[in-house]
Enzyme design. Structure first.
Site, PDB file in Angstrom:
ATOM      1  N   HIS A 319      27.383  16.630  -6.828  1.00 14.15           N
ATOM      2  CA  HIS A 319      26.447  16.672  -5.703  1.00 14.15           C
ATOM      3  C   HIS A 319      26.390  18.096  -5.156  1.00 14.15           C
ATOM      4  O   HIS A 319      27.426  18.737  -4.948  1.00 14.15           O
ATOM      5  CB  HIS A 319      26.917  15.703  -4.610  1.00 14.15           C
ATOM      6  CG  HIS A 319      26.193  15.840  -3.305  1.00 14.15           C
ATOM      7  ND1 HIS A 319      26.787  16.353  -2.177  1.00 14.15           N
ATOM      8  CD2 HIS A 319      24.921  15.533  -2.956  1.00 14.15           C
ATOM      9  CE1 HIS A 319      25.912  16.351  -1.178  1.00 14.15           C
ATOM     10  NE2 HIS A 319      24.767  15.866  -1.632  1.00 14.15           N
ATOM     11  N   HIS A 364      20.917  24.826   0.110  1.00 10.37           N
ATOM     12  CA  HIS A 364      20.893  23.555   0.831  1.00 10.37           C
ATOM     13  C   HIS A 364      19.957  23.737   2.022  1.00 10.37           C
ATOM     14  O   HIS A 364      20.285  24.464   2.962  1.00 10.37           O
ATOM     15  CB  HIS A 364      22.298  23.172   1.289  1.00 10.37           C
ATOM     16  CG  HIS A 364      22.416  21.740   1.675  1.00 10.37           C
ATOM     17  ND1 HIS A 364      23.443  21.259   2.448  1.00 10.37           N
ATOM     18  CD2 HIS A 364      21.640  20.667   1.388  1.00 10.37           C
ATOM     19  CE1 HIS A 364      23.294  19.963   2.625  1.00 10.37           C
ATOM     20  NE2 HIS A 364      22.211  19.584   1.983  1.00 10.37           N
TER      21      HIS A 364
END
Length: 986
Positions: A319, A364
């Site tokens: 992830h 991100h």
């Protein structure tokens, strides 16, 4: 033609010159993010085991061990060098050392190219020397080199307080305390005098200390084991060794030639080699070698069928692969892709966002994490994807870019990956089944959005759903851009909060089965970040802080999901709540990259879909599906892929328990690889079963048919497995790593806990008693038993703890898949600790029909059936259940029988409780303190469990003899000659 020996000598001399220069030290500039660089003296320590530098506030801790090095790169290639692009460093003077579990970088600049070349050559040489030697094989040297360290003189040097190169008796006492050894002073003095053979009486040289250590570390458990098979001789003949290997280690096909090779390899005495026998030192070396490790050596390579559809495999998944730390402030690095791919991960994630100058970036979104170019990421993946294995890599692309940059993404994918994207005729978009990992070797599969089929083939772009973006942070969690001092203050405050959360998560990872609950943590984090906003006042000043949620993440996520409609509704795509769904533009170029790993809207409705559709769920939404629609979810996973990713509340990059989702067949269970701890240890153990290639075949019931993993008897037609573990002893257990006093702390009081992690009905824990004041060679000699309904998905976790009156401290662990356990006498080496181990005996066999808790621990159950004061009547029964008369051990009721001589010998190393201190013992033993709440490991529906919990009446004293006879009339006695045991089954 040059003489090979001459060339070899030249290379050796060159390397020695490198070592000499490195040990002398070199002034270098150490680059750091956000600073101009620090000038430090870097040097290789005298044992060539670590790089050190000075000056440093860390003092002795300012070091990087050689065995933690990952790679050394030349030139200014790292992210840190890119940030210092204006420094105009000569690339020939720059190099980067990557080290540690998280691929940390040490970026250095020398004053000239020759110094850089010397260090690069020397470090690569040292790394090659370590990588060539198997970590388990290093342990065979224990009796010939210094025991507790790969640096032979380290502890001797530290113990030598006056620096004369000799150890006196007081220094020996101090060293033994540091090494967790608690022996009577009289015994230490006796061994000291026996080892002190030179003219300098009263002190030991290093060689004399090695003799002293051999005497001190004599393994009584291994010695008695050898005596049992050698007819009480001090050696094993070839036939006796073969008998041991066949009967105990289950090496049924071992030949006399192989036995002779084993003697030649492990025996230390030349005289014994000539006689073809094995003495105690050779036998100890054999037992401590990889040959007798608990992990099946065949599982170090591929051993499963790799020709089944992809949906039949668990696939190692990462992830937010690019992150090196938390989800808000940490750095993004391309090196993370290199690390996880070479660690066996086969599904990596790339979050794409619009970047400057038309170049897509990876980051991100809506956070303060750093950015890296998409092109660099793809180049790294291309370079490292197939170094260790050729099985396919899934590239999960989260696309947040505009159309132009999407076309750039597609172009980079085509140009860099080339033929790796070509899957040919393996599967068309309308195929009924997924291809196999074997047929996709060397291929990279793009997982992403695909344009709807109803769009014209000429359409260059179209709209697709955007609200199923797997890792998009929810609106109330997004960090908005800001500037000025407010930004810096908030970032600093958030970083402190994250540090606190990271410490909390590490503690939870070590101690609790489920780490810490998301719902409990989100409330704490909500309050913390709400205080952050309050502290920095108006919204303008804290625009980078969180607006915390008011209600459960599960409810909101369930409101957000819903099945994407495939029709052409004029009002746009509508979710099941009647609201418009978010959409985004997708280019045809990028859509065409996706062949059969098509990301579709995550949904609770698990209707029929095409095999190529991949559904992504957050852990909270997936948890709801597992709990409420178990069998439907299991059926879905038999034909399609599902991906589970961590909740947005895990801003500290903690991990959920992957076993919960493996139990229903979820293939792509994505974890934060940068966060070491319990969950990553489970993940590693899972994928080590098949050579660590990132693909593990699911058990047959998960691939076809149906079952309820939450049932008390999920697979009634299948035999169950009984695992019997005899925890014999421990070796060289260190003090807890988090001990406040470090090596100066008191000697540990260890105990072992064994945990089964699998289907809910199989999950349980058992633990041994505590051995006081002995971390060097504690002896437990206790038997723990477990029954497993689906052993193929189960993991066995060995944990060693230091007991403390106010709790317990974690020492180490090793997690092994049940299917990788080897039978017989085995060493379990604790992960990350070179010498620390526990010695166990493993036996496994099938259990058919309806099972009883008596299978788990027959003598314990009978004791409680009759009443705890009836032990004297069970002497005959107790002996009846022992595995072997040679190794029978009294584990819980010492008054049942007289101890044998071997028992006394084995127990000598387990010291008595310290004076004035009550010995703390584990559960299931009367009078012992309970460090934790009791763990229920047997279904409540079983009659004897209800009896033990007081739901049935106990037999009366005057009828106990009849009750014993009646009790045995209710059971069927089945002999299992393979393990020489008696199993009781209702």
């Amino acid at each position: 033609k040059k003489n090979p020996n001459t060339m070899k000598n030249l290379r050796k001399n060159k390397l020695e010159r490198c070592m000499s220069v490195m040990q002398s030290g070199t002034q270098m500039v150490k680059l750091k993010a956000g600073s101009k660089g620090l000038v430090r003296l870097f040097y290789l320590d005298e044992h060539r085991s670590c790089i050190r530098w000075k000056p440093s506030r860390k003092s002795e801790k300012a070091k990087i061990t050689i065995d933690s090095l990952y790679k050394v790169t030349e030139g200014g290639q790292s992210d840190i060098f890119h940030r210092h692009a204006d420094g105009s460093f000569d690339p020939a003077c720059c190099f980067t050392v990557y080290h540690g579990n998280h691929m940390e970088s040490l970026d250095l600049v020398t004053s000239n190219a020759e110094e850089a070349r010397t260090w690069i050559t020397g470090l690569r040489y040292l790394m090659a020397g370590i990588s060539d030697e198997d970590s388990l094989a290093k342990r065979q040297r224990t009796h010939d080199q210094y025991p507790l360290s790969d640096e032979p003189h380290t502890h001797t040097h530290e113990a030598d307080k006056n620096g004369d190169g000799l150890l006196n008796i007081d220094e020996i006492y101090q060293l033994l305390h540091k090494l967790n050894v608690n022996l009577p002073r009289r015994k230490v003095k006796q061994m000291f005098q026996e080892a002190d053979t030179d003219d300098q009486q009263g002190t030991l040289t290093y060689e004399e200390f090695s003799v002293f250590y051999k005497m001190m570390s004599m393994r009584r458990d291994v010695f008695l084991l050898m005596m049992a098979y050698s007819d009480r001789k001090d050696h094993l003949t070839a036939d006796e060794l073969a008998n041991f290997l066949r009967n105990e280690q289950k090496m049924t096909s071992v030949t006399s030639e192989q036995v002779a090779e084993i003697i030649e390899k492990f025996e230390v005495s030349d005289e014994n080699k000539q006689r073809g026998v094995m003495g105690i030192e050779g036998f100890t070396s054999l037992m401590r070698s990889p040959t007798c490790d608990i992990f099946n050596p065949l599982h170090h390579s591929v051993n499963q069928d790799m020709d089944q559809p992809l949906c039949n495999y668990f696939i190692a998944s990462s992830h937010n692969t690019y992150l090196t730390g938390d989800q808000l402030l940490s750095h993004s690095k391309t090196d993370m892709y290199a690390w996880v791919l070479q660690s066996g991960c086969r599904c990596v994630e790339v979050d794409c966002w619009d970047g400057p100058d038309g170049e897509p970036m990876v980051q991100h979104g809506y956070t303060l994490t750093s950015k890296i170019p998409f092109k660099s990421v793809i180049e790294t993946i291309n370079k490292y994807a197939f170094i260790n294995n050729q099985f396919p890599v899934i590239l999960s692309i989260e696309n947040h870019c505009n159309i132009q940059q999407q076309k750039k993404i597609a172009q980079y994918l085509r140009d860099i990956f080339g033929d790796k994207l070509d899957v040919g005729d393996l599967m068309h978009r309308d195929s009924k089944t997924l291809p196999s990992p074997s047929s996709l070797q060397g291929k990279i599969l793009i997982k992403g959005k695909r344009l709807p089929a109803y769009l014209s083939a000429d359409a260059e772009e179209g709209e697709v759903s955007d609200d199923d973006s797997a890792d998009e942070i929810e609106d109330d969690f997004k960090l908005k851009s800001s500037n000025g001092n407010g930004h810096h203050q908030v970032e600093s405050h958030i970083r402190k909060k994250l540090d606190s959360l990271l410490k909390e998560s590490r503690i939870g990872d070590k101690e609790d089965s489920d780490s810490f609950s998301i719902r409990a943590c989100c409330e704490r984090r909500t309050r913390a970040f709400r205080r952050t906003c309050g502290r920095y006042g108006p919204p303008a000043a804290c625009s980078a802080a969180f607006r915390a949620r008011e209600h459960s993440s599960t409810d909101e996520e369930e409101d957000d999901d819903g099945q994407e409609k495939s029709g052409r509704e004029a009002g746009g795509q509508i979710n099941r709540g009647g609201r418009k769904r978010k959409t985004m533009k997708l280019s045809r170029d990028l859509s065409n990259m996706v062949v059969f790993t098509n990301s579709v809207a995550s949904q609770e409705c698990l209707n029929e879909g095409t095999p190529g559709d991949v559904l992504s769920f957050s852990e909270t939404r997936a948890q709801s599906l597992v709990n409420h629609r178990t069998e439907q979810f299991l059926t879905f996973n038999q034909r399609q892929l599902s991906r589970i990713y961590p909740s947005a509340y895990r801003i500290d990059s903690s991990n959920f328990n992957p076993q919960f989702y493996w139990n229903v067949g979820c293939q792509l269970v994505a974890l934060n690889y940068q966060t070491e701890g319990r969950m990553m240890q489970l993940n590693r153990a899972k994928f080590m079963v098949n050579g660590g290639i990132g693909y593990v075949l699911k058990p047959p019931p998960m691939c076809k048919g149906t079952f309820n993993p939450f049932s008390d008897d999920p697979l009634p037609a299948y035999p169950k497995k009984q695992l019997i573990l005899k925890i014999i002893s421990g070796q060289q257990l260190p003090k807890p790593p988090d001990s406040m006093l470090g090596d100066r702390g008191e000697i540990i009081d260890p105990f072992v806990e064994v945990e089964i992690i699998g289907l809910p009905v199989d999950c349980c824990k058992e633990q041994t008693r505590v051995v006081d004041d002995n971390g060097f060679n504690p002896v437990w000699e206790e038997t723990l038993s477990f029954t497993l309904h689906m052993a193929d998905v189960a993991l066995v976790r060995f944990l060693v703890w230091d007991h403390d009156p106010i709790g317990r401290d974690f020492i180490g662990q090793r997690t092994v898949a049940f299917s990788s356990l080897m039978p017989g006498y085995r060493h379990v080496y604790l992960e990350g600790l070179t010498e620390a181990s526990i010695f166990v005996h493993v036996s496994v066999h099938d259990v058919y029909g309806k099972w009883s808790p008596l299978v788990l621990n027959p003598s314990f159950t009978i004791m409680h059936f009759l009443g705890s004061n009836k032990g004297h009547q069970l002497r005959g029964i107790r002996g009846f259940f022992n595995r072997s008369s040679k190794s029978s051990v009294d584990t819980n009721a010492s008054g049942l029988r007289k101890r044998s001589i071997s028992d006394h010998l084995l127990r000598r190393t387990a010291s008595a409780p310290a004076k004035g201190r009550k010995k703390t013992k584990m559960r299931n033993c009367p009078g012992r303190l309970q460090p934790r709440a009791p763990l229920i490991h047997r279904p409540i529906s079983m009659p004897l469990d209800r009896l033990l919990q007081g739901q049935l009446s106990l037999c009366s004293p005057d009828k106990e003899q009849q009750d014993i006879c009646s009790f045995f009339n209710q059971v069927q006695i089945v002999s299992t000659p393979l393990f020489n045991q008696i199993i009781l089954i209702f």
